[in-house]
Design an enzyme around this catalytic site. Sequence first.
Site, short mmCIF file in Angstrom:
data_model
loop_
_atom_site.label_atom_id
_atom_site.label_comp_id
_atom_site.label_asym_id
_atom_site.label_seq_id
_atom_site.Cartn_x
_atom_site.Cartn_y
_atom_site.Cartn_z
N GLU A 1 6.26 3.41 2.77
CA GLU A 1 5.34 2.28 2.78
C GLU A 1 4.83 1.83 1.42
O GLU A 1 4.68 0.63 1.19
CB GLU A 1 4.12 2.62 3.66
CG GLU A 1 4.45 2.79 5.12
CD GLU A 1 3.34 3.50 5.87
OE1 GLU A 1 3.09 4.69 5.58
OE2 GLU A 1 2.70 2.89 6.73
N ARG B 1 -7.26 2.20 8.22
CA ARG B 1 -6.48 2.35 7.00
C ARG B 1 -6.72 1.18 6.04
O ARG B 1 -6.66 1.33 4.83
CB ARG B 1 -4.99 2.53 7.30
CG ARG B 1 -4.16 2.95 6.09
CD ARG B 1 -2.71 3.31 6.47
NE ARG B 1 -2.57 4.71 6.86
CZ ARG B 1 -2.24 5.70 6.03
NH1 ARG B 1 -2.01 5.45 4.75
NH2 ARG B 1 -2.13 6.93 6.47
#
Lengths: 798, 167
Positions: A753, A311
């Site tokens: 997030e 990621r």
Amino acid sequence: MSVHRATPHDAARLHVSGAARYTDDIPVPAGTLHLAFGLSTIAKGRMTDVDLNAVRAAPGVVAVLEADDLPHDNDVSPSAHDEPLLSAGEICYLGQPVFLVVATSHLAARKAARLGQITYAAETPLLTIDDALAADSRFEDGPRIYIKGDAEAAIAQATHTVTGQIEIGGQEHFYLEGQVALAVPQEGGDMVVHASSQHPTEIQHKVAEALGQPMNSVRVEVRRMGGGFGGKESQGNALCVACAVVAARLGRACKMRYDRDDDMIVTGKRHDFRIAYDVGFDGEGRIAGIIFEQFVRCGWAQDLSLPVADRAMLHADNAYHLQHARITSHRLKTNTQSNTAFRGFGGPQGMVGIERVVDHIAHHLGRDPLEVRRANFYAPADATSAASGDGHQPAQAPPAQDDLATRGAAPKGGGVSTVPATAQTTPYGMEVTDFILHDMVAALETSSDYRARRASVAAWNEANPVLKRGIALTPVKFGISFTLTHLNQAGALVHVYQDGSIHLNHGGTEMGQGLFTKVAQVAAAAFDVPLDHVKITATDTGKVPNTSATAASSGTDLNGMAVKIACDTIKDRIAACIAERYQAASDQVIFTDGHVEVGAERIAFKDAVQLAYMSRVSLSATGFYATPEVTWDRIKGQGRPFYYFAYGAAATEVVIDTLTGENRILRTDILHDCGKSLNPDLDIGQIEGGYVQGAGWLTMEELIWDDTGALKTHAPATYKIPCASDRPEIFNVSLWDGANAAETIYRSKAVGEPPLMLGISAFLALSDAVASCGTDYPNLQAPATAEQILSAVDRVRW
Amino acid sequence: MTIEINNRPYDLPDDARISLLDFMRERLEFFGSKKGCNQGACGACTVLVDGERILSCLALAAQYDGRSVTTIEGVANGDELHPLQALFVEHEGMQCGYCTPGQIMSGIALKSELERGAPSNVSSDLTVAPRLSRDEIKERLSGNLCRCGAHNGIIDAVAAYVGGEEQ
Ligand code: FES
Ligand code: FES
């Protein structure tokens, strides 16, 4: 409709009354035993002698277990089966659990755990990124590399180049409620586990494995957590497994709670990174080619490090269209805590890398960094065609392995979507069609008065030799979906009782993000009844099975959709029943304002439910949702890992004291995209909290290990998180008003997030303030503590 | 040896080493006060003793023989929330809620500290009563950590309660 409205947290009244129950607040059965781990005191080596006589003899001690005493699998890893619950001899980090004390009280267990006499054959630990590189100590066979175009050639031909490197520290979760578990044995060898976990299915799986039982003999319940932030995705496995194993062995309930210091010493944290860059660009700052090398300190066990590192690679572009890019990621194995999920899951580190590059380019050219950002933005949504969707190959099922429900599961392949050759794509080949940052940044530039304030910061710095100000406006583009495609699924269970009240269960867990409230809103909206008709109950593996972790910001997207599908099923059944009674078509039956209408008839929802019940119609349904269109090959680095992107932008102004390095945030302005917000109040709370946590990570939260591998910052007295007085003096947060282009639940967007990365603006504002002290690039490292700032000031001055 | 908690008397524990927090949570099942750190650094265990706030994890129960303790469970008037509790609901002063009991107990105590003129680190003059300001409130709440970052709602709720300047 209950959605798109600010409704308070479902448990607000319970919270303010002290009546909201967390795992540590569950009254325990009489005779409950308490557990504590004995921890290793070296970082690498072998235990040559383990003398636990003093532990066994200590007051209150009922049993002491070592690795050999475990009846089945000695493993609590969410991925590679490389994380023993108790060391079988090899020591991999300082703080590793090596034995387990069972005692009549928490205090007795902890005191006894200190009495172990262990002799070690110590070896030199690999603690740092450099140590691991020198020893070629890594996970996977070698680095992962994503390539788009020819970065070397593009850099070689570019008018300007800069190279640099940034160290980015890790971050302790410091969930205010520490790790805790309670296991209560049941008849026939079954086990009920109350956990503070973001991933009940994973707990169920690991406990079943440790007990040598099928998953159906274990039920895991999670009512709520006192904060998770990723730290309760896998790090609670050890406590739950320990409790269950002892509970099964002794037939008594077992509870385990890490004391705060143990919590910080034992559990993994946000991965610390080093990112080296080499970039070529033109006079406007447009990036021609870029090479990133990301070095990831994973710690001793694999845990979720591979998808975290992936990621980070997937966010190495942030908001910028990179034509030629090479991103290399080294996943380094060290003798430190096994780093794990933390809000953003590697994305923030990748994003810090590219934002740092853009800042460096702007400094090199003497341009406003915001202009350089704009020059590199992806083209706006309206200038790109929507992805056709054809050409997507279905994802392959991951290879059979026993830990499928975690992000640590690693499929070897996956489908690759094809996109038109002319499309603007990310370095991993995903077409970007929903880019809205041009408009958002323009709006924030105006609302924050960025231009005028930039000028006044410069004027202030001209006039003031000691206190220097800085300002930065940074964007966020964050990909939403689990990158392990098969995790993008969720289930829900909805019951409507005869009195019209609704009982709701889904696979997501509540850790303060307001998921339960949002999902209840979805159910209330589906039936168009007041929110107080809906009761959400604890997450329970016995009600909704095979859940994914509440992670990747996906909780509302996935579970909200599953709940809506379940509600729609029940509505259809009620509608069919009412339609038949009033001789109308089902689609003429409308649920509105607490009533059901058909033609001129209007009956209360409760009465409609009763009619359905009397007509022997099932008023209970499950719902299941799988995110469409995502497909990803993590080895090739190609595909569409994300269903959509969430966007945001923040402008932060800071002041530093160049004599001490002390600093403050003076003002923060945020504009954030939640699609069509399901609940603006909750979303704003997530944005504020995310920003504060992100700014804390990059400015004040510092983890320090000594040369032996001992974490020295293992308590709130030595590890500083932002507190009330650190709050920016002016803090303006607004929501960008727009619907999600993707078909999400009521067109909302995930919000857990993405806002964390708004905190990058605080870091770069500090860099801007330091830059005003001289001519060199500040080369600020993260976290930008007072010491870091002071030494950066010295660097640019002399 | 008795201690009053939320207006009811309890016998103090025989073991003089037990903390007030453990006594309340483990022996009396008052679970409202939370154990965030057990070392006096997070504020989650804040309670009032005769109206003054203390960290119950750092206090021994035996120290409070004959004293009157108020916990989060004791501030409402029956079903009617204490004004600060209601303000926390109104201003969304929470996310996970784990810090909330301690924040509210601190908020109640800091109002009386301000009213009696007790200065803080940010008070400009130690000889006169501190001016009511958000800075004073922020400073006086900085011993109550909130990892969720719900500070805005928390500060707004406490500011409304003490009647300080609204931003
Ligand atoms: S638990 Fe008492 S201050 Fe943290
Ligand atoms: S609301 Fe979670 S710690 Fe404050």
